[in-house]
Scaffold this motif. Structure first.
Motif, mmCIF file in Angstrom:
data_model
loop_
_atom_site.group_PDB
_atom_site.id
_atom_site.type_symbol
_atom_site.label_atom_id
_atom_site.label_comp_id
_atom_site.label_asym_id
_atom_site.label_seq_id
_atom_site.Cartn_x
_atom_site.Cartn_y
_atom_site.Cartn_z
ATOM 1 N N TRP A 273 0.837 -1.207 0.000
ATOM 2 C CA TRP A 273 0.000 0.000 0.000
ATOM 3 C C TRP A 273 0.871 1.254 0.000
ATOM 4 N N ALA A 274 1.910 1.270 0.813
ATOM 5 C CA ALA A 274 2.800 2.437 0.855
ATOM 6 C C ALA A 274 3.488 2.637 -0.494
ATOM 7 N N ARG A 275 3.917 1.533 -1.103
ATOM 8 C CA ARG A 275 4.561 1.650 -2.422
ATOM 9 C C ARG A 275 3.592 2.221 -3.449
ATOM 10 N N ASN A 276 2.340 1.781 -3.390
ATOM 11 C CA ASN A 276 1.367 2.252 -4.367
ATOM 12 C C ASN A 276 1.015 3.721 -4.148
ATOM 13 N N VAL A 277 0.928 4.147 -2.898
ATOM 14 C CA VAL A 277 0.696 5.568 -2.613
ATOM 15 C C VAL A 277 1.859 6.397 -3.145
ATOM 16 N N HIS A 278 3.076 5.903 -2.941
ATOM 17 C CA HIS A 278 4.257 6.618 -3.466
ATOM 18 C C HIS A 278 4.224 6.676 -4.987
ATOM 19 N N ALA B 176 1.996 9.469 -6.241
ATOM 20 C CA ALA B 176 2.477 10.841 -6.045
ATOM 21 C C ALA B 176 3.993 10.823 -5.862
ATOM 22 N N PRO B 177 4.736 10.389 -6.874
ATOM 23 C CA PRO B 177 6.182 10.202 -6.714
ATOM 24 C C PRO B 177 6.955 11.485 -6.416
ATOM 25 N N SER B 178 6.479 12.613 -6.935
ATOM 26 C CA SER B 178 7.201 13.870 -6.707
ATOM 27 C C SER B 178 6.804 14.539 -5.397
ATOM 28 N N LYS B 179 5.751 14.046 -4.754
ATOM 29 C CA LYS B 179 5.260 14.674 -3.527
ATOM 30 C C LYS B 179 5.380 13.771 -2.307
ATOM 31 N N THR B 180 5.994 12.589 -2.478
ATOM 32 C CA THR B 180 6.165 11.681 -1.349
ATOM 33 C C THR B 180 7.568 11.094 -1.357
ATOM 34 N N ARG B 181 8.062 10.764 -0.202
ATOM 35 C CA ARG B 181 9.315 10.021 -0.036
ATOM 36 C C ARG B 181 9.015 8.835 0.869
#
Length: 488
Positions: free
Chosen positions: A433-438, A441-446
């Motif tokens: 789930w965390a990978r999919n959320v990232h 929004a790849p530019s807004k999450t780390r």
């Protein structure tokens, strides 16, 4: 229900849970704090039994589309211990749904000293939870929850009828707030709280279900965020079947990690054994009604539920000892009648939030069978996530349209980069789930991965330092992972 099963239930702090179900994405409403909310103020006084924490109540509208009725949102504030270096407010939510942000703020031990020095720690009880117009329904009716998984269309319809009856009872006892407890409403409440606190921007820490609050706040009010840490991340983009199967896969992953730990750890009570093979044999015995512990019979539902609860902490040594003590065959005594596989006790608070946040509506027994098959396909040993499965069953019979259905994550361009922290082996909010959320929004999450297990990722020196550096200095972690701590 065996005492073992009761112990499993006691460990439950539900995390909750989520292709887009609508062909057209629905834009998040961008409500400014206005009208009645502009006039709302907070008057602080010492919290009962906590002289170092202030408490207050913020009056807010229940339904912003039809102003009039209000509720009081309870707020607690632990002021920065070093005012000269104060950065601002850190709003916190522990998850659930059902967790109390007020209780979280009351206990200063929940936060590192570095954060207490520089931030006002502010916890709030979301609408319907804790001291904020808490949802209450008939205990007598709750106790009549069907205690078995539907095995036919007739039993499916009985469960749907029960859920509708319980929902109507809750509406009668709580009024319109019961149908307005979804996270979009909480997000608007949170921005009203920001205004009442006099802050241009907030910092936010959310755990588990609290990460959905954070994500949706960043969508609607990203420009009002200075920093945000989301630990153990929900994925609000998943349709019903994918939601259930990925939740089951997270439990399966934890079971596999536990088996590997036993294989390599001499202190494991099952060291040297084929742990997954033993698990499968125990589960088969439970299916036949032939599994028991010292208290009495243990059903398959009991077994999976107890294991899932043990994975949360994690308590691998305790689980191994319990599995070793289980016996097959006819028990000498039965403390309780065998379980038939429960849909679990009803939780109206959880349903009020979850069934409006997720468009999960099984239509008939065929839908349920398809869901069970998908769970078992992704979790051949664990079979299911009891928490997720029970929660989805609790929405059967609800009105078709949810207030806040699933949709992809689109963070406001004005928001900062958000720090996601997740355990590699989390049975409740799986790493997938965390990978999919990232990915959304790849530019807004780390994404920072804690390479260990459990439903808590922050707490080791590495993860705590990463969170503190980010919240205090807006410095994102240079590495993408933190090592696992030893399981004791």
């Amino acid at each position: 229900m065996s005492n073992t099963h009761r112990r499993g239930r006691a460990h439950r702090r539900w995390y909750a849970v989520a292709a887009v179900v609508c062909a057209t994405a629905v834009a998040l409403p961008l409500y400014a704090a206005q009208g009645q909310e502009e006039g709302s103020t907070l008057t602080w006084q010492p919290c009962k039994g906590h002289s170092d924490v202030q408490c207050g109540t913020l009056m807010l509208p229940i339904d912003r589309s039809s102003p009039g009725k209000t509720f009081g949102m309870k707020v607690a504030r632990h002021k920065a211990t070093n005012p000269s270096k104060r950065i601002g407010v850190l709003l916190v939510n522990p998850g659930g749904p059902g967790g109390s942000g007020v209780e979280m703020a009351l206990d200063s031990k929940n936060f590192p000293a570095e954060l207490r020095e520089r931030f006002d720690i502010v916890g709030f009880d979301p609408r319907g939870i804790g001291q904020s117009h808490p949802i209450k329904c008939s205990t007598k009716l709750i106790n009549k929850t069907p205690q078995k998984l539907p095995r036919s269309q007739a039993e499916f319809e009985q469960l749907a009828s029960y859920n509708r009856t319980l929902r109507q009872d809750c509406l009668k006892h709580n009024g319109p707030l019961f149908d307005h407890a979804d996270t979009l409403n909480v997000v608007q409440d949170m921005d009203a709280l920001r205004t009442a606190l006099g802050e241009e921007k907030i910092n936010f820490y959310g755990h588990s279900y609290g990460t959905l609050i954070g994500q949706q706040y960043a969508q609607a009010y990203g420009g009002h965020v200075r920093s945000m840490v989301l630990e153990s991340t929900m994925d609000h983009s998943l349709g019903t079947t994918k939601l259930a199967s990925t939740a089951a896969a997270a439990v399966e992953d934890s079971l596999t990690a536990f088996a590997q730990w036993c294989k390599t750890t001499s202190t494991c009570a099952l060291h040297g054994q084929d742990v997954l093979g033993r698990w499968d044999r125990l589960l088969a015995a439970a299916d036949r009604g032939e599994l028991h512990d010292s208290y009495g019979p243990v059903s398959a539902d009991n077994l999976i539920d107890h294991a899932e609860s043990s994975f949360m902490e994690p308590d691998w040594p305790g689980l191994a000892k319990w599995l070793k003590k289980l016996r097959t065959g006819t028990p000498h005594h039965q403390a309780d009648p065998p379980s038939t596989g429960s849909t679990a006790e009803s939780d109206p608070v959880r349903s009020a939030v979850f069934c409006q946040d997720w468009q999960v509506r099984l239509r008939d027994y065929q839908d349920l069978q398809a869901l069970v098959r998908a769970e078992k396909a992704d979790a051949p040993h664990a079979r299911t996530s009891p928490k997720m499965h029970e929660t989805i069953l609790g929405c059967i019979g609800w009105p078709r349209q949810a207030n806040n259905p699933q949709r992809p994550l689109h963070i406001d361009p004005g928001a900062p980069t958000i720090l996601l922290v997740n355990s590699r082996h989390d049975p409740a909010t799986g790493h997938a789930w965390a990978r999919n959320v990232h990915r959304q929004a790849p530019s807004k999450t780390r994404l920072l991965t804690y390479e260990g297990a459990g439903h808590k990722a922050v707490g080791t020196p590495c993860t705590t330092k990463a969170m503190n550096q980010y919240l205090l200095h807006l410095t994102l972690p240079p590495k993408s992972s933190c090592p696992a701590a030893d399981v004791k």
